[in-house]
Design a protein around this motif. Structure first.
Motif, PDB file in Angstrom:
ATOM      1  N   UNK A  76       0.697  -1.241  -0.126  1.00 43.06           N
ATOM      2  CA  UNK A  76       0.005   0.008  -0.045  1.00 43.06           C
ATOM      3  C   UNK A  76       0.835   1.418   0.084  1.00 43.06           C
ATOM      4  N   UNK A  77       0.521   2.324  -0.818  1.00 40.32           N
ATOM      5  CA  UNK A  77       1.355   3.374  -0.985  1.00 40.32           C
ATOM      6  C   UNK A  77       1.410   4.334   0.318  1.00 40.32           C
ATOM      7  N   UNK A  78       0.583   4.145   1.311  1.00 36.06           N
ATOM      8  CA  UNK A  78       0.776   4.954   2.626  1.00 36.06           C
ATOM      9  C   UNK A  78       0.703   3.910   3.656  1.00 36.06           C
ATOM     10  N   UNK A  79       1.673   3.030   3.756  1.00 36.82           N
ATOM     11  CA  UNK A  79       1.855   2.060   4.724  1.00 36.82           C
ATOM     12  C   UNK A  79       2.629   2.740   5.726  1.00 36.82           C
ATOM     13  N   UNK A  80       2.189   2.522   7.045  1.00 34.63           N
ATOM     14  CA  UNK A  80       2.634   2.958   8.181  1.00 34.63           C
ATOM     15  C   UNK A  80       3.663   2.089   8.773  1.00 34.63           C
ATOM     16  N   UNK A  81       4.146   2.310  10.052  1.00 39.72           N
ATOM     17  CA  UNK A  81       5.153   1.598  10.747  1.00 39.72           C
ATOM     18  C   UNK A  81       4.410   1.200  12.249  1.00 39.72           C
ATOM     19  N   UNK A  82       4.770   0.246  12.790  1.00 34.90           N
ATOM     20  CA  UNK A  82       4.220  -0.188  14.070  1.00 34.90           C
ATOM     21  C   UNK A  82       4.641   1.117  15.039  1.00 34.90           C
ATOM     22  N   UNK A  83       3.746   1.305  15.901  1.00 38.45           N
ATOM     23  CA  UNK A  83       3.882   2.710  16.792  1.00 38.45           C
ATOM     24  C   UNK A  83       4.155   1.980  18.112  1.00 38.45           C
ATOM     25  N   UNK A  84       3.925   0.682  18.377  1.00 38.76           N
ATOM     26  CA  UNK A  84       4.323   0.100  19.699  1.00 38.76           C
ATOM     27  C   UNK A  84       5.600  -0.327  19.616  1.00 38.76           C
ATOM     28  N   UNK A  85       6.396   0.109  20.767  1.00 38.17           N
ATOM     29  CA  UNK A  85       8.077  -0.077  20.821  1.00 38.17           C
ATOM     30  C   UNK A  85       8.265  -1.601  21.038  1.00 38.17           C
ATOM     31  N   UNK A  86       9.545  -1.931  20.267  1.00 32.73           N
ATOM     32  CA  UNK A  86       9.864  -3.354  20.385  1.00 32.73           C
ATOM     33  C   UNK A  86       9.858  -3.685  21.610  1.00 32.73           C
ATOM     34  N   UNK A  87      10.352  -3.225  22.828  1.00 24.76           N
ATOM     35  CA  UNK A  87      10.474  -3.651  24.106  1.00 24.76           C
ATOM     36  C   UNK A  87       8.893  -3.806  24.709  1.00 24.76           C
ATOM     37  N   UNK A  88       8.153  -2.886  24.168  1.00 26.18           N
ATOM     38  CA  UNK A  88       6.564  -3.244  24.693  1.00 26.18           C
ATOM     39  C   UNK A  88       5.973  -4.612  23.788  1.00 26.18           C
ATOM     40  N   UNK A  89       6.624  -4.743  22.778  1.00 25.18           N
ATOM     41  CA  UNK A  89       6.092  -5.877  22.100  1.00 25.18           C
ATOM     42  C   UNK A  89       6.500  -7.069  22.906  1.00 25.18           C
ATOM     43  N   UNK A  90       7.839  -7.085  23.327  1.00 23.28           N
ATOM     44  CA  UNK A  90       8.421  -8.253  24.160  1.00 23.28           C
ATOM     45  C   UNK A  90       7.811  -8.438  25.559  1.00 23.28           C
ATOM     46  N   UNK A  91       7.304  -7.215  26.170  1.00 32.28           N
ATOM     47  CA  UNK A  91       6.380  -7.380  27.465  1.00 32.28           C
ATOM     48  C   UNK A  91       4.982  -8.098  27.137  1.00 32.28           C
ATOM     49  N   UNK A  92       4.594  -7.780  25.903  1.00 33.39           N
ATOM     50  CA  UNK A  92       3.188  -8.159  25.621  1.00 33.39           C
ATOM     51  C   UNK A  92       3.342  -9.513  24.959  1.00 33.39           C
ATOM     52  N   UNK A  93       4.018  -9.873  24.133  1.00 34.96           N
ATOM     53  CA  UNK A  93       4.315 -11.432  23.865  1.00 34.96           C
ATOM     54  C   UNK A  93       4.610 -12.202  25.043  1.00 34.96           C
ATOM     55  N   UNK A  94       5.441 -11.898  25.761  1.00 30.90           N
ATOM     56  CA  UNK A  94       5.735 -12.742  27.028  1.00 30.90           C
ATOM     57  C   UNK A  94       4.493 -12.990  27.804  1.00 30.90           C
ATOM     58  N   UNK A  95       3.713 -12.117  28.147  1.00 32.56           N
ATOM     59  CA  UNK A  95       2.443 -12.153  28.807  1.00 32.56           C
ATOM     60  C   UNK A  95       1.477 -12.958  28.235  1.00 32.56           C
TER      61      UNK A  95
END
Length: 383
Positions: free
Chosen positions: A357-376
């Motif tokens: 997509x021409x207007x593709x964004x990027x994840x706004x969640x920070x990698x260390x927040x992804x870490x915490x979330x996937x761990x839980x």
């Protein structure tokens, strides 16, 4: 010189259970001891960078990890250590040998790395300590390592000189399960290829919803985030080629947790040895999807060599249990439904269109927040 048991049993008391790496003769007694102990877990990786991905995934799954390599292999670790462990804030006890140590006779290929090993670690902002060669030094050395990793959530290195660990002869004989997989080829040149967006939408619609989804770096992770940001999603923002190793690390540590890897052709080609590791380890809960647009889409659409690479056949030859190659939306959905509910490891190779997509964004969640979330997410799913 210390016995391997002295150090490893101390690590056991500290909660370390997952070891991964590529051997070195200096590490031989250390690795042999871990392999011989059925209560410990060693995964031999095809490359040092893959080992970093495995222990990163194992950390997400709640394991304390040790990642091992010869110092020549530090070069293969630079990318994942800097672009995965650093932003995700994932620690691991990194044990590297000191081949080419000044004053110690060695082969010529180790000379330069022996001179720069410590400087390389320092350039990577990885603090280090000499590997203990006296039993009395084990506890204070690990106190220093544990304190740093707890405070900074990043790796700490121990540099092992020759003859640091006493000989330990390997007693355990290797075992393996050999599958008889024949790739199912449903590629159809007359069928219109899916866009990546459409393939991801079908994946989200077709899966059960309880899976951990590991999306490779680049536009795959960005599109997945745009379509649906969920607790079980990991956006592998760096470490190209490591999504498969991260998925393996999670799947192996949490065998009841379904794991789906959303990979790309360029990423798989970069670390194709990971397919062999997955095929050998045989995680029944792992489904590997290769979205193949025959291009490095995130960097301008330069061609990959995937038009002449039959990923499903490679997976079959690498001991996956099931491997399908598809083009159409219908065949892709059918393969997803079938293989999601079949013991793996399984791979689906789907040919897709280039572009995003021409207007593709990027994840706004920070990698260390992804870490915490996937761990839980993984912890709660396993309870």
């Amino acid at each position: 010189m210390i016995p391997a048991a002295a150090f490893i049993e101390h690590l056991r008391e500290l909660g370390y259970s997952q070891y991964a790496g590529v051997p070195c003769s200096y590490l031989k007694p250390f690795i042999n001891y871990v392999i011989d102990d059925p209560t410990l877990d060693y995964l031999g990786a095809a490359s040092e960078g893959e080992a970093v991905g495995i222990t990163l995934g194992a950390h997400f799954a709640g394991r304390k990890t040790v990642t091992m390599c010869q110092n020549s292999g530090l070069g293969n670790m630079v990318n994942p250590l800097t672009s995965l462990n650093h932003p995700f804030r994932v620690p691991t006890l990194l044990i590297t040998t000191w081949r080419g140590e000044p004053g110690v006779p060695d082969e010529p290929q180790h000379e330069q790395m022996g001179q720069i090993t410590h400087r390389l670690l320092e350039t990577l902002d990885i603090p280090w300590h000499p590997f203990p060669t006296d039993e009395a030094a084990i506890a204070p050395t690990m106190d220093e390592a544990e304190t740093h990793m707890a405070k900074h959530s990043r790796p700490f290195a121990l540099v092992m000189s020759k003859d640091s660990v006493a000989k330990h002869t390997l007693q355990t004989q290797p075992t393996s399960v050999v599958t008889t997989c024949e790739a199912k080829n449903l590629l159809n040149t007359n069928s219109e290829r899916l866009t990546r967006t459409a393939a991801l939408e079908l994946t989200l619609e077709t899966l059960n919803g309880d899976e951990a989804l590991i999306a490779t770096t680049g536009k795959t992770g960005r599109e997945l985030f745009t379509l649906a940001d969920r607790p079980g999603h990991v956006y592998v923002v760096g470490g190209m080629g490591c999504a498969s190793a991260i998925g393996l690390g999670i799947a192996h540590a949490r065998p009841r947790q379904p794991v789906v890897i959303l990979d790309g052709d360029g990423a798989v080609l970069m670390k194709m040895g990971a397919l062999a590791t997955i095929g050998h380890i045989q995680p029944a809960n792992l489904l590997h999807i290769v979205l193949d647009n025959e291009a490095h889409d995130s960097t301008g659409g330069q061609a990959t060599v995937s038009p002449t690479t039959r990923f499903a056949e490679v997976a079959a030859a690498a001991n996956y249990r099931h491997a399908h190659a598809v083009t159409s939306a219908g065949d892709f959905c059918n393969s997803l439904k079938e293989l999601r509910n079949t013991d793996g490891p399984s791979l689906i190779h789907v040919k897709i269109q280039p572009g995003a997509p021409a207007t593709l964004g990027r994840p706004s969640i920070k990698p260390h927040e992804v870490r915490d979330r996937i761990t839980e997410f993984l912890r709660s799913n396993d309870s």
